[in-house]
Design a protein around this motif. Structure first.
Motif, short mmCIF file in Angstrom:
data_model
loop_
_atom_site.label_atom_id
_atom_site.label_comp_id
_atom_site.label_asym_id
_atom_site.label_seq_id
_atom_site.Cartn_x
_atom_site.Cartn_y
_atom_site.Cartn_z
N ALA A 23 0.84 -1.19 0.00
CA ALA A 23 0.00 0.00 0.00
C ALA A 23 0.87 1.24 0.00
O ALA A 23 1.77 1.38 0.84
CB ALA A 23 -0.92 0.00 1.21
N ALA A 24 0.60 2.12 -0.93
CA ALA A 24 1.37 3.35 -1.06
C ALA A 24 0.54 4.53 -0.58
O ALA A 24 -0.63 4.67 -0.92
CB ALA A 24 1.79 3.57 -2.51
N SER A 25 1.16 5.38 0.18
CA SER A 25 0.54 6.62 0.61
C SER A 25 1.46 7.78 0.27
O SER A 25 2.68 7.63 0.26
CB SER A 25 0.24 6.60 2.11
N GLY A 26 0.86 8.92 0.00
CA GLY A 26 1.64 10.07 -0.38
C GLY A 26 2.33 9.93 -1.71
O GLY A 26 3.31 10.62 -1.99
N PHE A 27 1.81 9.03 -2.55
CA PHE A 27 2.41 8.73 -3.84
C PHE A 27 1.43 9.11 -4.94
O PHE A 27 0.37 8.50 -5.06
CB PHE A 27 2.77 7.25 -3.92
N ALA A 75 -6.99 2.42 -7.85
CA ALA A 75 -7.98 3.01 -6.95
C ALA A 75 -7.60 2.84 -5.49
O ALA A 75 -7.93 3.67 -4.65
CB ALA A 75 -9.36 2.42 -7.21
N LYS A 76 -6.91 1.76 -5.19
CA LYS A 76 -6.50 1.48 -3.81
C LYS A 76 -5.05 1.85 -3.55
O LYS A 76 -4.56 1.63 -2.44
CB LYS A 76 -6.72 0.01 -3.48
N ASN A 77 -4.38 2.39 -4.56
CA ASN A 77 -2.97 2.76 -4.43
C ASN A 77 -2.15 1.58 -3.91
O ASN A 77 -1.31 1.74 -3.02
CB ASN A 77 -2.81 3.97 -3.51
N THR A 78 -2.39 0.44 -4.49
CA THR A 78 -1.79 -0.79 -4.00
C THR A 78 -1.25 -1.62 -5.15
O THR A 78 -1.88 -1.71 -6.21
CB THR A 78 -2.80 -1.61 -3.20
N VAL A 79 -0.09 -2.20 -4.95
CA VAL A 79 0.46 -3.18 -5.87
C VAL A 79 0.48 -4.52 -5.18
O VAL A 79 0.60 -4.61 -3.96
CB VAL A 79 1.86 -2.78 -6.38
N TYR A 80 0.38 -5.58 -5.97
CA TYR A 80 0.26 -6.92 -5.44
C TYR A 80 1.29 -7.85 -6.05
O TYR A 80 1.78 -7.63 -7.16
CB TYR A 80 -1.13 -7.50 -5.71
N LEU A 81 1.58 -8.89 -5.33
CA LEU A 81 2.32 -10.01 -5.85
C LEU A 81 1.56 -11.27 -5.50
O LEU A 81 1.51 -11.67 -4.33
CB LEU A 81 3.74 -10.07 -5.30
N HIS A 82 0.94 -11.88 -6.50
CA HIS A 82 0.23 -13.13 -6.31
C HIS A 82 1.21 -14.28 -6.50
O HIS A 82 1.84 -14.39 -7.55
CB HIS A 82 -0.92 -13.25 -7.31
#
Length: 117
Positions: A23-27, A75-82
Motif C-alpha cells: 500500500a502506497a501513501s503520499g504517492f 484506486a486502492k494505491n496498492t500493488v500486489y504479488l500473487h
C-alpha cells in the motif's frame, strides 16, 4: 511523505498460495516501475517481478515465472504479488519498490514469507 507498507506475508505450506500487498501513501506519480524484490537468508537481494505503469509489461525472474503475478489497483494505491505453487526456496523477506530512474526510488519495510511444511 511517501510510504510503502507491505503486508500479506506469513507461513504457508509448499504448493500453497499467498498474496502480498504493498500500500502506497503520499504517492501521486503516474509513471513508475513497480518491483518486488526478495532476500533469502544468506543470499543477495533478488528482483522477482516488475511492471511499468505506462506499458503494463511485466517481467519475472526465471525462478518464479509462471507462478507469480504482479498487478496493481490504482484506486486502492496498492500493488500486489500473487504467488502460487510456493516452494521452500521462495522463503524470503519480500520488498516492494516504486522506482523511476533519476526521480524517485521508494522502498517498503518488507514482509516475511516462509514456505514450510
Amino acid at each position: 511523505q511517501v510510504q510503502l507498507v507491505e503486508s500479506g506475508g506469513g507461513l504457508v505450506q509448499p504448493g500453497g498460495s499467498l498474496r502480498l500487498s504493498c500500500a502506497a501513501s503520499g504517492f501521486y506519480f503516474t509513471r513508475y516501475i513497480m518491483r518486488w524484490y526478495r532476500q533469502a537468508p544468506g543470499k543477495e537481494r533478488e528482483l522477482v517481478a516488475q511492471m511499468r505503469s505506462d506499458t503494463s509489461i511485466a517481467t519475472y525472474a526465471d525462478s518464479v515465472k509462471g507462478r507469480f503475478t504482479i498487478s496493481r489497483d490504482n484506486a486502492k494505491n496498492t500493488v500486489y504479488l500473487h504467488m502460487n505453487s510456493l516452494k521452500p526456496e521462495d522463503t524470503a523477506v519480500y520488498y516492494c519498490n516504486l522506482y523511476w530512474l533519476g526521480d524517485f526510488d521508494y522502498w517498503g519495510q518488507g514482509t516475511q514469507v516462509t514456505v514450510s511444511s
